[in-house]
Structure formats: C-alpha cells, structure tokens
Design a protein around this motif. Structure first.
Motif, PDB file in Angstrom:
ATOM      1  N   ASP A 188       7.139  14.767  17.343  1.00 55.84           N
ATOM      2  CA  ASP A 188       8.491  14.210  17.318  1.00 55.84           C
ATOM      3  C   ASP A 188       8.450  12.716  17.031  1.00 55.84           C
ATOM      4  OD1 ASP A 188       9.838  16.608  18.260  1.00 55.84           O
ATOM      5  OD2 ASP A 188       9.163  16.119  20.287  1.00 55.84           O
ATOM      6  N   TRP A 189       9.556  12.196  16.442  1.00 56.71           N
ATOM      7  CA  TRP A 189       9.729  10.764  16.266  1.00 56.71           C
ATOM      8  C   TRP A 189      11.195  10.478  15.969  1.00 56.71           C
ATOM      9  CZ3 TRP A 189       7.568  13.955  12.643  1.00 56.71           C
ATOM     10  CH2 TRP A 189       8.130  13.977  11.373  1.00 56.71           C
ATOM     11  N   TRP A 190      11.562   9.213  16.044  1.00 58.00           N
ATOM     12  CA  TRP A 190      12.905   8.760  15.684  1.00 58.00           C
ATOM     13  C   TRP A 190      12.827   8.002  14.375  1.00 58.00           C
ATOM     14  CZ3 TRP A 190      14.561   5.709  20.709  1.00 58.00           C
ATOM     15  CH2 TRP A 190      14.669   6.600  21.774  1.00 58.00           C
ATOM     16  N   CYS A 191      13.966   7.923  13.704  1.00 57.25           N
ATOM     17  CA  CYS A 191      14.067   7.129  12.484  1.00 57.25           C
ATOM     18  C   CYS A 191      15.435   6.466  12.467  1.00 57.25           C
ATOM     19  CB  CYS A 191      13.898   8.023  11.254  1.00 57.25           C
ATOM     20  SG  CYS A 191      14.010   7.128   9.691  1.00 57.25           S
ATOM     21  N   LEU A 192      15.458   5.212  12.087  1.00 56.59           N
ATOM     22  CA  LEU A 192      16.732   4.501  11.959  1.00 56.59           C
ATOM     23  C   LEU A 192      17.582   5.161  10.873  1.00 56.59           C
ATOM     24  CD1 LEU A 192      15.307   0.884  12.177  1.00 56.59           C
ATOM     25  CD2 LEU A 192      16.793   1.982  13.856  1.00 56.59           C
ATOM     26  N   MET A 235       0.816  -1.217   0.000  1.00 54.65           N
ATOM     27  CA  MET A 235       0.000   0.000   0.000  1.00 54.65           C
ATOM     28  C   MET A 235       0.853   1.273   0.000  1.00 54.65           C
ATOM     29  SD  MET A 235      -2.897  -1.376  -0.228  1.00 54.65           S
ATOM     30  CE  MET A 235      -3.862   0.111  -0.177  1.00 54.65           C
ATOM     31  N   ARG A 236       2.147   1.124  -0.014  1.00 57.58           N
ATOM     32  CA  ARG A 236       3.045   2.287   0.009  1.00 57.58           C
ATOM     33  C   ARG A 236       3.037   2.989  -1.341  1.00 57.58           C
ATOM     34  NH1 ARG A 236       7.624  -0.938   3.375  1.00 57.58           N
ATOM     35  NH2 ARG A 236       6.335  -1.135   5.241  1.00 57.58           N
ATOM     36  N   GLY A 237       3.301   4.277  -1.291  1.00 55.51           N
ATOM     37  CA  GLY A 237       3.354   5.072  -2.513  1.00 55.51           C
ATOM     38  C   GLY A 237       2.021   5.686  -2.909  1.00 55.51           C
ATOM     39  N   LEU A 238       0.982   5.444  -2.126  1.00 59.62           N
ATOM     40  CA  LEU A 238      -0.347   5.980  -2.421  1.00 59.62           C
ATOM     41  C   LEU A 238      -0.666   7.235  -1.613  1.00 59.62           C
ATOM     42  CD1 LEU A 238      -2.361   2.605  -2.456  1.00 59.62           C
ATOM     43  CD2 LEU A 238      -1.429   3.874  -4.415  1.00 59.62           C
ATOM     44  N   GLY A 239       0.236   7.618  -0.710  1.00 55.93           N
ATOM     45  CA  GLY A 239      -0.006   8.779   0.141  1.00 55.93           C
ATOM     46  C   GLY A 239      -0.645   8.445   1.472  1.00 55.93           C
ATOM     47  N   LEU A 240      -0.765   7.158   1.792  1.00 45.11           N
ATOM     48  CA  LEU A 240      -1.425   6.759   3.033  1.00 45.11           C
ATOM     49  C   LEU A 240      -0.597   7.148   4.255  1.00 45.11           C
ATOM     50  CD1 LEU A 240      -2.705   3.195   2.020  1.00 45.11           C
ATOM     51  CD2 LEU A 240      -3.650   5.442   1.445  1.00 45.11           C
ATOM     52  N   GLY A 241       0.718   6.986   4.167  1.00 42.50           N
ATOM     53  CA  GLY A 241       1.592   7.376   5.276  1.00 42.50           C
ATOM     54  C   GLY A 241       1.508   8.863   5.541  1.00 42.50           C
ATOM     55  N   SER A 297      12.451   6.419   4.231  1.00 44.30           N
ATOM     56  CA  SER A 297      11.666   7.165   5.216  1.00 44.30           C
ATOM     57  C   SER A 297      12.255   8.542   5.465  1.00 44.30           C
ATOM     58  CB  SER A 297      11.585   6.385   6.534  1.00 44.30           C
ATOM     59  OG  SER A 297      10.817   5.219   6.350  1.00 44.30           O
ATOM     60  N   ILE A 298      13.577   8.636   5.538  1.00 44.78           N
ATOM     61  CA  ILE A 298      14.225   9.928   5.764  1.00 44.78           C
ATOM     62  C   ILE A 298      13.860  10.902   4.650  1.00 44.78           C
ATOM     63  CG2 ILE A 298      16.471  11.085   5.850  1.00 44.78           C
ATOM     64  CD1 ILE A 298      17.506   8.505   7.324  1.00 44.78           C
ATOM     65  N   LYS A 299      13.903  10.449   3.403  1.00 53.32           N
ATOM     66  CA  LYS A 299      13.527  11.307   2.265  1.00 53.32           C
ATOM     67  C   LYS A 299      12.057  11.737   2.376  1.00 53.32           C
ATOM     68  CE  LYS A 299      16.892   9.434  -0.956  1.00 53.32           C
ATOM     69  NZ  LYS A 299      17.117   8.572  -2.115  1.00 53.32           N
TER      70      LYS A 299
END
Length: 168
Positions: free
Chosen positions: A124-128, A98-104, A134-136
């Motif tokens: 706030d959140w963390w990212c690996l 479902m990624r790439g559809l704008g759901l996130g 995800s960073i982009k």
C-alpha cells in the motif's frame, strides 16, 4: 539483499547506518518535488534512531553505476481482514535526471519481492491527487486507487490533546 535488476548497471540494496545522510538528502529532494520542503523536520539523528536503532522502518537504495539515485522507505502495517502484515510504502523517489529508465519500477518490483518473501498480503501507499505522472505510472503497474477511503490524521496540538483524554 543486493539485487541486480534487468536494467544494466542498476542495483538495489538495503540501506545501512552509513546511508543516514543520503536518506535525509533524498527525503528533502522528494519534499521539494512535492512542494512540502517546509514540512521536513527530520534530522540525521532522528532518522538514525528511527531506522537503525528502533527499526521502525526500512529503506532500500537504488544505485546506478554505483551512485545512489533513488530510495524507497517502507514499514509493515497490518490488515485485520487479511490477518497478516502488509508493506506500506511511505516514500519512493528517483532523482529527476534518472526518471524514465525504469528505475522506479525496479524499486517497486523489489518491494513486491520483499512483500512476497515476508508473506505480506499487499503493498500500500498514498499519492498526492495532483501527481498525475505518478498516478499514470502506478495504474500502468496494475495499482488500483482506493477512492472510497479518506485519509485522516491527528497531529501536533490535536494529538497532544487527544493523548490527554485518558487523564480527564
């Protein structure tokens, strides 16, 4: 909150007690993606108690065509400098197909709306560090990395030992 989004057939709602099994499923799917499945010790019982009895965190569920496809788990933290609460996003996950559809982005938008409605100062959140996709995505939304901070953690035996320092 039952939120229709700009994406046709995608709605966001707050999780209920009946979603406990689903939440654990999503947590495990996210852990597989992050190569951390062996660290998941949460159970349905623990999640139920934490989320719906003690209310230590909240969850929103994203549903596409009525089927759950993602979630975000969050709670309040506090900024002494701002003098008010913030939202802290612990996990956000959308199933790979479902990624790439704008759901996130819609889930993030819902979190931003919750933060604004609750007069929170920030989200706030963390990212690996290795999670470049995800960073982009985060930077495209206007998020800024807090590179000058280092995350610290005390857990397991060290946490137990530290807790006993008062007794000595």
């Amino acid at each position: 909150m039952n939120l229709k989004t700009k994406i046709p057939n995608f709605e966001i709602r707050f999780a209920t007690e009946k979603d406990t099994k689903l939440i654990l499923k999503f947590i495990k799917e996210l852990a597989v993606y992050e190569n951390l499945l062996s660290e998941v010790v949460a159970t349905e019982e623990v999640l139920y108690n934490s989320l719906f009895v003690k209310k230590q965190a909240e969850v929103i569920i994203g549903e596409y065509n009525g089927e759950p496809v993602g979630f975000a788990l969050f709670f309040h933290n506090f900024s002494t400098f701002l003098g008010k609460a913030n939202l802290y996003l612990e996990d956000l996950y959308v199933q790979p197909q479902m990624r790439g559809l704008g759901l996130g982005k819609s889930l993030f938008s819902a979190l931003a709306r919750i933060a604004i409605e609750r007069n929170c100062g920030r989200l706030d959140w963390w990212c690996l560090d290795w999670n470049e996709p995800s960073i982009k995505f985060y930077k495209k939304m206007g998020a800024i990395p807090m590179d000058e901070w280092t995350v610290y953690r005390v857990e397991n035996e060290a946490l137990e030992k530290l807790s006993k320092e008062l007794d000595e």
